[in-house]
Design a protein around this motif. Structure first.
Motif, PDB file in Angstrom:
ATOM      1  N   PRO A 247      29.612  45.900  34.847  1.00 40.55           N
ATOM      2  CA  PRO A 247      28.929  47.200  34.949  1.00 40.55           C
ATOM      3  C   PRO A 247      27.474  47.070  35.390  1.00 40.55           C
ATOM      4  N   PHE A 248      26.799  46.010  34.918  1.00 37.64           N
ATOM      5  CA  PHE A 248      25.402  45.808  35.298  1.00 37.64           C
ATOM      6  C   PHE A 248      25.293  45.345  36.751  1.00 37.64           C
ATOM      7  N   ALA A 249      26.293  44.599  37.203  1.00 36.22           N
ATOM      8  CA  ALA A 249      26.300  44.148  38.594  1.00 36.22           C
ATOM      9  C   ALA A 249      26.412  45.336  39.546  1.00 36.22           C
ATOM     10  N   TRP A 250      27.328  46.247  39.245  1.00 30.39           N
ATOM     11  CA  TRP A 250      27.496  47.427  40.095  1.00 30.39           C
ATOM     12  C   TRP A 250      26.251  48.309  40.054  1.00 30.39           C
ATOM     13  N   TYR A 251      25.646  48.406  38.887  1.00 28.10           N
ATOM     14  CA  TYR A 251      24.390  49.167  38.793  1.00 28.10           C
ATOM     15  C   TYR A 251      23.326  48.556  39.700  1.00 28.10           C
ATOM     16  N   ARG A 252      23.198  47.232  39.678  1.00 22.04           N
ATOM     17  CA  ARG A 252      22.211  46.545  40.521  1.00 22.04           C
ATOM     18  C   ARG A 252      22.448  46.864  41.999  1.00 22.04           C
ATOM     19  N   ILE A 253      23.686  46.787  42.419  1.00 23.96           N
ATOM     20  CA  ILE A 253      24.007  47.008  43.829  1.00 23.96           C
ATOM     21  C   ILE A 253      23.649  48.431  44.249  1.00 23.96           C
ATOM     22  N   VAL A 254      24.017  49.401  43.418  1.00 22.95           N
ATOM     23  CA  VAL A 254      23.714  50.800  43.741  1.00 22.95           C
ATOM     24  C   VAL A 254      22.206  51.053  43.714  1.00 22.95           C
ATOM     25  N   ALA A 255      21.540  50.595  42.634  1.00 23.31           N
ATOM     26  CA  ALA A 255      20.098  50.819  42.512  1.00 23.31           C
ATOM     27  C   ALA A 255      19.334  50.119  43.635  1.00 23.31           C
ATOM     28  N   GLY A 256      19.735  48.895  43.958  1.00 23.01           N
ATOM     29  CA  GLY A 256      19.078  48.174  45.045  1.00 23.01           C
ATOM     30  C   GLY A 256      19.287  48.855  46.379  1.00 23.01           C
ATOM     31  N   GLY A 257      20.502  49.362  46.620  1.00 19.97           N
ATOM     32  CA  GLY A 257      20.788  50.063  47.872  1.00 19.97           C
ATOM     33  C   GLY A 257      19.963  51.330  48.017  1.00 19.97           C
ATOM     34  N   VAL A 258      19.892  52.117  46.941  1.00 16.73           N
ATOM     35  CA  VAL A 258      19.099  53.351  46.960  1.00 16.73           C
ATOM     36  C   VAL A 258      17.618  53.023  47.190  1.00 16.73           C
TER      37      VAL A 258
END
Length: 266
Positions: A247-258
């Motif tokens: 869950p934290f990995a997916w959060y990182r990817i989304v937050a980094g992309g935004v």
């Protein structure tokens, strides 16, 4: 937005993210960019308020630290192994940090690096989570010396903003055969000497440039991050024990992309 509110918000961000594998420093840099809190003083603020979150570890695990201290007086095997492993994990960053301090301070003012590394780190977590199956090490005391030292070497990657100190140490521990709960707790314990050293060294280099208002901001950020971290640590251990780190990995990817889109579009 008032300066007081900005400092409180940044303290909340620090307390929420210090022990999650999402990069507290990276979040502070991006939040500072968004809120207009930038410059040399802000980088010192970002580093030093992490001590509030570190104090939360000491408070929550005081019995563990007390037993280790008492055990060292009697040279008990478990206490000696615990202390040895924490020191071995701390050693690489202590040595390397002295040589790359100026480079790291410069990178703290580059939010684009944070966005990219959030994405890269998220992908790395997903890959490691899927690849690692063995978990023979189930306590800090049971870690072989090479495992503790290996985690310490991996921790040095977190000097790059956005990598995440806790993420690097936890993923390094998993890759070296440590179970999830122990990996998270070792990351907590390792944060104590690591962040004490980093904050102390930065204050030694920067204290003359700090005004009374800067010290007040740091004190407020410290208290806020301490309170928030108290609430986050136990929750985090429960989450990773049950659900892992994906869950934290997916959060990182989304937050980094935004963040990357926002920074490039400005």
């Amino acid at each position: 937005m008032s300066d007081l509110l900005v400092v409180i918000l940044l303290g909340i961000v620090e307390g929420l993210t210090e022990f999650l594998p999402v990069s507290s420093t990276g979040h502070l840099i991006l939040a500072g960019e968004l809120l207009g809190f930038k410059g040399a003083v802000s980088t010192t603020f970002d580093i030093v308020i992490q001590l509030g979150a570190i104090l939360a570890v000491i408070v929550l695990y005081w019995r563990r630290f007390w037993h280790v201290a008492a055990g060292l007086l009697g040279w008990q095997r478990g206490a000696v192994a615990f202390t040895r492993n924490i020191l071995l994990g701390f050693l690489p960053s202590a040595v390397i940090g002295l040589f790359v301090y100026k480079m790291v301070k410069a990178m703290l003012e580059q939010p684009i690096i944070v966005a990219v590394m959030l994405i890269v780190g998220g992908v790395a977590i997903l890959l490691i989570e899927r690849a690692v199956k063995r978990t023979p090490v189930d306590s800090v005391e049971a870690m072989p010396t090479r495992t503790a030292l290996g985690i310490g070497i991996v921790q040095c990657l977190s000097m790059i903003p956005g990598v995440s100190r806790s993420g690097a140490t936890i993923m390094g521990a998993l890759a070296l055969g440590v179970d999830r709960k122990t990996a998270a707790e070792f990351s907590f314990f390792l944060a104590v000497p690591t962040m004490l050293a980093a904050s102390g060294y930065d204050l030694l280099k920067s204290h003359e440039a700090l005004t009374s208002n800067d010290w007040l901001a740091i004190a407020i950020g410290f208290v806020v991050s301490f309170i928030v971290a108290l609430l986050v640590i136990r929750w985090f251990v429960g989450v990773v024990t049950r659900h892992g780190f994906a869950p934290f990995a997916w959060y990182r990817i989304v937050a980094g992309g935004v963040a990357l889109v926002w920074l490039l579009a400005r």
